[in-house]
Scaffold this motif. Sequence first.
Motif, PDB file in Angstrom:
ATOM      1  N   ASP A 122     -18.100  46.709  14.803  1.00  0.00           N
ATOM      2  CA  ASP A 122     -17.908  47.860  14.728  1.00  0.00           C
ATOM      3  C   ASP A 122     -17.131  48.505  16.147  1.00  0.00           C
ATOM      4  N   ALA A 123     -16.465  49.616  15.944  1.00  0.00           N
ATOM      5  CA  ALA A 123     -15.836  49.917  17.202  1.00  0.00           C
ATOM      6  C   ALA A 123     -16.430  50.092  18.455  1.00  0.00           C
ATOM      7  N   ALA A 124     -17.908  50.638  18.066  1.00  0.00           N
ATOM      8  CA  ALA A 124     -18.560  50.985  19.358  1.00  0.00           C
ATOM      9  C   ALA A 124     -18.969  49.647  19.921  1.00  0.00           C
ATOM     10  N   ALA A 125     -19.469  48.880  19.176  1.00  0.00           N
ATOM     11  CA  ALA A 125     -19.942  47.384  19.831  1.00  0.00           C
ATOM     12  C   ALA A 125     -18.753  46.973  20.630  1.00  0.00           C
ATOM     13  N   VAL A 126     -17.681  46.903  20.145  1.00  0.00           N
ATOM     14  CA  VAL A 126     -16.533  46.241  20.799  1.00  0.00           C
ATOM     15  C   VAL A 126     -16.247  47.014  22.082  1.00  0.00           C
ATOM     16  N   ALA A 127     -16.137  48.214  22.275  1.00  0.00           N
ATOM     17  CA  ALA A 127     -15.808  49.271  23.311  1.00  0.00           C
ATOM     18  C   ALA A 127     -16.986  48.870  24.328  1.00  0.00           C
ATOM     19  N   ARG A 128     -18.241  48.841  23.897  1.00  0.00           N
ATOM     20  CA  ARG A 128     -19.532  48.414  24.731  1.00  0.00           C
ATOM     21  C   ARG A 128     -19.228  47.021  25.443  1.00  0.00           C
ATOM     22  N   GLU A 129     -18.962  46.236  24.601  1.00  0.00           N
ATOM     23  CA  GLU A 129     -18.809  44.651  25.401  1.00  0.00           C
ATOM     24  C   GLU A 129     -17.671  44.932  26.305  1.00  0.00           C
ATOM     25  N   VAL A 130     -16.485  45.597  26.140  1.00  0.00           N
ATOM     26  CA  VAL A 130     -15.265  45.528  26.995  1.00  0.00           C
ATOM     27  C   VAL A 130     -15.930  46.201  28.351  1.00  0.00           C
ATOM     28  N   GLU A 131     -16.555  47.440  28.167  1.00  0.00           N
ATOM     29  CA  GLU A 131     -17.026  48.210  29.399  1.00  0.00           C
ATOM     30  C   GLU A 131     -17.935  47.711  29.969  1.00  0.00           C
ATOM     31  N   SER A 132     -18.900  46.483  29.250  1.00  0.00           N
ATOM     32  CA  SER A 132     -19.994  46.019  30.143  1.00  0.00           C
ATOM     33  C   SER A 132     -19.273  45.013  31.014  1.00  0.00           C
ATOM     34  N   PHE A 133     -18.259  44.179  30.576  1.00  0.00           N
ATOM     35  CA  PHE A 133     -17.506  43.279  31.342  1.00  0.00           C
ATOM     36  C   PHE A 133     -16.940  43.822  32.352  1.00  0.00           C
ATOM     37  N   GLN A 134     -16.378  45.128  32.465  1.00  0.00           N
ATOM     38  CA  GLN A 134     -15.831  45.389  33.675  1.00  0.00           C
ATOM     39  C   GLN A 134     -16.921  46.309  34.519  1.00  0.00           C
ATOM     40  N   GLN A 135     -18.051  46.328  34.173  1.00  0.00           N
ATOM     41  CA  GLN A 135     -19.268  46.783  34.822  1.00  0.00           C
ATOM     42  C   GLN A 135     -18.929  48.410  34.872  1.00  0.00           C
ATOM     43  N   GLY A 136     -18.390  48.995  33.747  1.00  0.00           N
ATOM     44  CA  GLY A 136     -18.170  50.471  33.736  1.00  0.00           C
ATOM     45  C   GLY A 136     -17.027  50.832  34.490  1.00  0.00           C
ATOM     46  N   ILE A 137     -16.379  50.082  35.133  1.00  0.00           N
ATOM     47  CA  ILE A 137     -14.940  50.736  35.952  1.00  0.00           C
ATOM     48  C   ILE A 137     -13.804  50.116  35.125  1.00  0.00           C
ATOM     49  N   LEU A 138     -13.353  50.858  34.365  1.00  0.00           N
ATOM     50  CA  LEU A 138     -12.198  50.425  33.327  1.00  0.00           C
ATOM     51  C   LEU A 138     -11.066  50.370  34.153  1.00  0.00           C
ATOM     52  N   ALA A 139     -10.071  49.166  33.762  1.00  0.00           N
ATOM     53  CA  ALA A 139      -8.963  48.875  34.362  1.00  0.00           C
ATOM     54  C   ALA A 139      -8.171  49.787  33.696  1.00  0.00           C
ATOM     55  N   ASP A 140      -7.988  50.002  32.523  1.00  0.00           N
ATOM     56  CA  ASP A 140      -7.116  50.525  31.611  1.00  0.00           C
ATOM     57  C   ASP A 140      -7.838  51.274  30.504  1.00  0.00           C
ATOM     58  N   ASP A 141      -7.074  52.252  29.774  1.00  0.00           N
ATOM     59  CA  ASP A 141      -7.779  53.008  28.722  1.00  0.00           C
ATOM     60  C   ASP A 141      -8.123  51.968  27.441  1.00  0.00           C
ATOM     61  N   VAL A 142      -9.144  52.104  26.891  1.00  0.00           N
ATOM     62  CA  VAL A 142      -9.673  51.167  25.975  1.00  0.00           C
ATOM     63  C   VAL A 142      -9.769  52.132  24.512  1.00  0.00           C
ATOM     64  N   THR A 143      -9.287  51.664  23.631  1.00  0.00           N
ATOM     65  CA  THR A 143      -9.017  52.079  22.085  1.00  0.00           C
ATOM     66  C   THR A 143      -9.527  51.121  21.275  1.00  0.00           C
ATOM     67  N   VAL A 144     -10.522  51.300  20.291  1.00  0.00           N
ATOM     68  CA  VAL A 144     -10.620  50.487  19.350  1.00  0.00           C
ATOM     69  C   VAL A 144     -11.006  51.054  18.114  1.00  0.00           C
ATOM     70  N   MET A 145     -10.454  50.558  16.875  1.00  0.00           N
ATOM     71  CA  MET A 145     -10.444  50.995  15.695  1.00  0.00           C
ATOM     72  C   MET A 145     -10.937  49.896  14.654  1.00  0.00           C
ATOM     73  N   VAL A 146     -11.871  50.230  13.763  1.00  0.00           N
ATOM     74  CA  VAL A 146     -12.276  49.164  12.713  1.00  0.00           C
ATOM     75  C   VAL A 146     -12.362  49.669  11.521  1.00  0.00           C
ATOM     76  N   LEU A 147     -11.463  48.870  10.441  1.00  0.00           N
ATOM     77  CA  LEU A 147     -11.325  49.196   9.329  1.00  0.00           C
ATOM     78  C   LEU A 147     -12.161  48.297   8.358  1.00  0.00           C
ATOM     79  N   ARG A 148     -13.134  48.326   7.540  1.00  0.00           N
ATOM     80  CA  ARG A 148     -13.655  47.254   6.861  1.00  0.00           C
ATOM     81  C   ARG A 148     -13.699  47.686   5.276  1.00  0.00           C
ATOM     82  N   ARG A 149     -13.212  46.428   4.741  1.00  0.00           N
ATOM     83  CA  ARG A 149     -13.244  46.673   3.024  1.00  0.00           C
ATOM     84  C   ARG A 149     -14.801  46.194   2.787  1.00  0.00           C
ATOM     85  N   GLU A 150     -15.227  47.147   1.931  1.00  0.00           N
ATOM     86  CA  GLU A 150     -16.678  46.963   1.534  1.00  0.00           C
ATOM     87  C   GLU A 150     -16.620  45.820   0.403  1.00  0.00           C
ATOM     88  N   ALA A 151     -17.617  45.155   0.280  1.00  0.00           N
ATOM     89  CA  ALA A 151     -17.786  44.090  -0.778  1.00  0.00           C
ATOM     90  C   ALA A 151     -17.888  44.734  -1.949  1.00  0.00           C
TER      91      ALA A 151
END
Length: 492
Positions: A463-492
Motif C-alpha cells: 500500500d502507499a503508506a507502507a512504501v512511503a514509510r520504507e523510503v522515509e525510514s531509509f533516509q532516517q526521516g531526512i528526505l532528499a526529494d519529495d516522495v509521492t506514492v499511489m497504489v491501484l489494486r484490482r480486487e480479486a
Amino acid sequence: MALSFRARLLWSIGLPLLVVYGAMAWILTTRLERGAVARLERGAIERVGVFAGRLDDRVRIQGAEALASSFAEFDRRVAEAGARYVVIDASGKVVHDSDGRIAEGADLAVSAEAAGRPQVSGAVREALAGRSGIARVEGTLSGDTGWLVHVPLASTGGAVFAGASEATVLADLRSQMRLGLSVLALGLLAILAVVWGMGSHVTRPVSRLALAVRELGRGDLDVRVTGIASRDEIGDLAAAFNRMVADLKHHVEAREKVEGELRAGRTIQTAMLPKSLPTGDGFALAARNLAARHVAGDFYDAFEDRGALVFVVADVSGKGLPSAMYMAVSKAVLRRALLAHASLADAVADTNDALEREAIGSMYLTAFVGRYDAATGRLRYVNAAHPPPWRTGAGETAEVGTTSGGPIGMFPRRRFEEREASLAPGESLVIFSDGVPEARTHDGEFYGEGRLKSFLEHAEAVDAAAVAREVESFQQGILADDVTVMVLRREA
C-alpha cells in the motif's frame, strides 16, 4: 574543575613571582649572608686588633704594670657588648679574664684541651706564633656556638682573645635579612593583590559576555550585555554582541514568519490534494505525499470520468515554494484538460502547450496519467518522462511500459503517445515519483529500484503508506526529494 580566567591570570603571574621571591630569598640567605659574615669576621679581627694595639701602646709607654689598670677600663665596655676577652702572656698563661672564669696564671691551651675544646688550644698556638685569626667554638660563653678572635700582643709576646656568641654577632645581620625577606614578601603580596584586582577589573566584563553567550545558547534572544562602558576591545565586543543578538532576533522572527507562511502554504497545498480518493467495486486506490521541505512539488489526483477512473502522479522540477506554486497551476490545468478530452494524449498535449505559453522560467513537470476500467482491468496511460510504475502480485513484480513523451511544459506542440496495459485480479500498480528510487542517505547511498522491487516482493501488504514509510525510514526521516506514492489494486 577548570580554573577561571582571573585565577589563571593570578597563577600565571604569581608563579613567576614566587620563583623570583624564592631566588631572592636563596641569595639573601646563602650568598649574601656568607659575604656579610666574612665581612663581620674581618671587622671583628680589626676591632680586636685595635684593642690589642691600645694595650701595646700603654705597655710601651707606661710599662707592663699599666695592663692591670687598662683591664678595669675595658671590662665594662666589653661586657656591655655581650662579649669577653682573655689576655695571655708569651708562655700561654692567663694574665686577665674579663669574665673571671679562668684564674690568672692558668695555661689557656691546657685548660681548653681538658675541657675538650681543641679549637681553643689551636687558636692559642696560632696567636703565640704571631698570627691573627678567628675560630668558631662550641660553648665559648655558653652551650651556643661562639666566635673566638685572637690577635698577637707584640709588647709582651702574648695575645688577646675576644669571644662572643654567634647569635650576638649576627643579630643585626639576621634582623636586616628578616626585614629584607619581609619586604620582599609584602611586595609579592601587594603585586598579587594588584594582579587580582586587575584580573577582576578585566574579567568582570568578560564574565558578563560569557553569561550573555550562555543565555543566548539557551535560546534567550532578548539577552543583552550591560555594564560595559569601556571603549577598548572588550567594549567593542560587547557592542558587537548586542548588535548580533538584535540582528539574530530579527532574522529568527523573519524566518519564523516565512516558515509560518510555508506551513500555511503546505496546508493549502494539502487541501488541494484530493480529500478522498474514488472508491468502487473491483478496485482500491490509495496515495501518500511527503514533502522534502515545508511544501512539495509532487502532487497526485484522481477522479471518475466517463465511467472510468482517471488518476495522475506528477513531479514538478525543483523543490520548495516555486515548485509548489507551479504544482498548483499545473494540477488545475491538467485536471481541466483531462475533463475536456477523452484522449489522454490530447489532454496532456493541451496541458503542455498551456504551461509552455506561460513561460514560467525553466520549470516543467513529469507525470504518469492513467485511465483505468475497473470492470476489465484495462489501463490506458501516458508516461510523460516519469519513472515507469511497477506491477506486483500474482507472483511477478515488473515495470509497466516505458515513457511515451517528454516532460510537460518544456517545449511547445509536443506530441504524446497513449499506451495500454492491464491488471489481473489481485495485482497492484505502484506509481511513484523519482523521490522513491532516488532517495539517498546522508552519505550518498541511493535507495534504487532494486530495493523497491525487493520490498514489493516481500511486503505483506503493498500500500502507499507502507512504501512511503520504507523510503522515509531509509533516509532516517531526512528526505532528499519529495516522495509521492499511489497504489491501484484490482480486487480479486
